[in-house]
Design an enzyme around this catalytic site. Structure first.
Site, PDB file in Angstrom:
ATOM      1  N   TYR A 141       3.368   7.728   0.775  1.00 29.10           N
ATOM      2  CA  TYR A 141       4.058   6.937  -0.254  1.00 29.10           C
ATOM      3  C   TYR A 141       4.297   7.770  -1.513  1.00 29.10           C
ATOM      4  O   TYR A 141       5.418   7.903  -2.008  1.00 29.10           O
ATOM      5  CB  TYR A 141       3.233   5.676  -0.589  1.00 29.10           C
ATOM      6  N   ILE A 206     -15.410  -6.678  -2.218  1.00 31.52           N
ATOM      7  CA  ILE A 206     -15.311  -5.513  -3.109  1.00 31.52           C
ATOM      8  C   ILE A 206     -15.403  -4.258  -2.248  1.00 31.52           C
ATOM      9  O   ILE A 206     -16.403  -4.062  -1.542  1.00 31.52           O
ATOM     10  CB  ILE A 206     -16.452  -5.529  -4.158  1.00 31.52           C
TER      11      ILE A 206
HETATM   12  N1  UDP Z   1      -9.907  -3.929  -4.127  1.00 26.47           N
HETATM   13  C1  UDP Z   1     -11.069  -4.569  -3.670  1.00 26.47           C
HETATM   14  N2  UDP Z   1     -10.924  -5.632  -2.817  1.00 26.47           N
HETATM   15  C2  UDP Z   1      -9.703  -6.091  -2.380  1.00 26.47           C
HETATM   16  C3  UDP Z   1      -8.529  -5.439  -2.882  1.00 26.47           C
HETATM   17  C4  UDP Z   1      -8.683  -4.361  -3.740  1.00 26.47           C
HETATM   18  O1  UDP Z   1     -12.185  -4.191  -4.021  1.00 26.47           O
HETATM   19  O2  UDP Z   1      -9.661  -7.039  -1.576  1.00 26.47           O
HETATM   20  C5  UDP Z   1     -10.050  -2.788  -5.048  1.00 26.47           C
HETATM   21  C6  UDP Z   1      -9.416  -1.499  -4.534  1.00 26.47           C
HETATM   22  O3  UDP Z   1     -10.361  -0.775  -3.771  1.00 26.47           O
HETATM   23  C7  UDP Z   1      -9.044  -0.792  -5.847  1.00 26.47           C
HETATM   24  C8  UDP Z   1      -8.737  -1.948  -6.809  1.00 26.47           C
HETATM   25  O4  UDP Z   1      -9.336  -3.106  -6.218  1.00 26.47           O
HETATM   26  O5  UDP Z   1     -10.151  -0.083  -6.349  1.00 26.47           O
HETATM   27  C9  UDP Z   1      -7.253  -2.191  -6.975  1.00 26.47           C
HETATM   28  O6  UDP Z   1      -6.670  -2.269  -5.686  1.00 26.47           O
HETATM   29  P1  UDP Z   1      -5.189  -2.760  -5.448  1.00 26.47           P
HETATM   30  O7  UDP Z   1      -4.980  -2.806  -3.971  1.00 26.47           O
HETATM   31  O8  UDP Z   1      -4.939  -4.011  -6.233  1.00 26.47           O
HETATM   32  O9  UDP Z   1      -4.276  -1.638  -6.115  1.00 26.47           O
HETATM   33  P2  UDP Z   1      -4.246  -0.044  -5.879  1.00 26.47           P
HETATM   34  O10 UDP Z   1      -5.247   0.520  -6.842  1.00 26.47           O
HETATM   35  O11 UDP Z   1      -4.574   0.212  -4.445  1.00 26.47           O
HETATM   36  O12 UDP Z   1      -2.848   0.308  -6.243  1.00 26.47           O
END
Ligand code: UDP
Length: 326
Positions: A141, A206
């Protein structure tokens, strides 16, 4: 100005469209509705239901409407998916952008805004990540966006197409209670947490609490979608002074636990959480430095406060518990 917005039915694109219309610009939305929602397209925008893979449809849109600028949001955008389906990204994302660029050059479009990503910085030497940080795409991506940035570089040099590339991570919040975030399937932390508060999910998992951060969970830069939209519009107006690239962030990071805790306060719901394994590819800390766009364009986030960000998202989720109708 007359602006064609690809992905204008999507989460960030729809907010940009609404802000552009407020400022008196004319907007044409080009979207295949694979991820966007018809209902999210402002009624004052012209809507073209078509795919960027269809070069004739792109030519037709540019020939008919003669936009002066293009804002390009339409894209596959999931880091995780891009690792599993690299050709959707290194293939489709890049091919679609090439169709758009070739057509833009042929039709004399001279301004282009790219929705890029902070996934260009997989191994930053410094946090917060400055615009000058070395590029290390973290996934197909990120690589696809970097390739498009490079294409833009050459379009500028060879054809005078002025562009701005805006690199950001965690867009979030809602513009107002009728424009919010809905993906299918949903993978983003804030909407998932709010779905728990709505009773649609039992709990939030988490992804790891053993990261080298104060509470062990990942830290991200959550930037409100209206602040992002304003940055796109400021960058567009600045193009007459030349092409540019900016990192965009809120200025501070929040951990997964902080997001959940804040959502508990905003919603009044206990939001049960459970620790699960790490998600592959997640770096511990990602925070962008927005100093360059602040200094050059005077951009300032209006919603830096996490509670306020989540409150705007919550208002949208409460009004649209089942998401957009169409
Ligand atoms: N995250 C989490 N549980 C979930 C979805 C996301 O702990 O069900 C964590 C993920 O590991 C990251 C943060 O939340 O550290 C943000 O994730 P998201 O997918 O919203 O955005 P990204 O950072 O991947 O663009």
């Amino acid at each position: 100005m007359k602006i064609l917005v690809t992905g204008g039915a999507g989460y960030i694109g729809s907010v940009v469209v609404s802000e552009l219309l407020k400022m008196g610009d004319e907007v044409i939305v080009f979207d295949n509705l694979s991820q966007g929602h018809r209902e999210a397209v402002h009624p004052d925008a012209v809507f073209i239901h078509a795919d960027l893979a269809d070069r004739a449809a792109v030519d037709d849109a540019l020939h008919t409407h003669k936009p002066e600028a293009i804002m390009h949001f339409a894209s596959n955008t999931l880091v995780g998916e891009s690792v599993e389906k690299p050709f959707l990204y290194l293939g489709d994302n890049v091919r679609n952008a090439l169709n758009l660029l070739e057509s833009a050059v042929e039709h004399g479009v001279r301004r282009f805004i790219l929705s890029s990503t902070a996934n260009l910085f997989d191994d930053p030497e410094e946090i917060p990540i400055k615009a000058e940080e070395r590029i290390v795409p973290g996934s197909p991506y990120g690589e696809s966006k970097f390739i498009i940035e490079r294409l833009l570089h050459w379009m500028d040099r060879l054809y005078g197409l002025r562009y701005a590339a805006l690199r950001y991570f965690n867009a979030c919040g809602a513009a107002h209670e009728d424009l919010g975030e809905q993906h299918d399937p949903e993978t983003h932390l804030i909407p998932l947490v709010l779905q728990v508060a709505l009773g649609q999910r039992e709990k939030i998992v988490i992804f790891g609490d053993d990261y080298p951060t104060p509470d062990g969970t990942c830290i991200r830069d959550y930037i409100h979608v209206v602040d992002l939209a304003q940055a796109h519009i400021l960058a567009l107006r600045a193009l007459e002074h030349g092409s540019r690239t900016y990192n965009l962030g809120n200025g501070r990071g929040f951990s997964v636990k902080e997001v959940i805790e804040t959502a508990r306060r905003v919603t009044g719901h206990p939001i049960p959480a459970q620790i699960g394994p790490r998600r592959p590819g997640d770096p511990a800390v990602l925070i962008a430095s927005s100093e360059k766009i602040k200094q050059e364009l005077g951009w300032q986030p209006q919603y830096p406060d996490l509670e306020q960000i989540i409150a705007t998202a919550w208002a949208w989720h409460q009004k649209h518990p089942d998401g957009y109708a169409a």
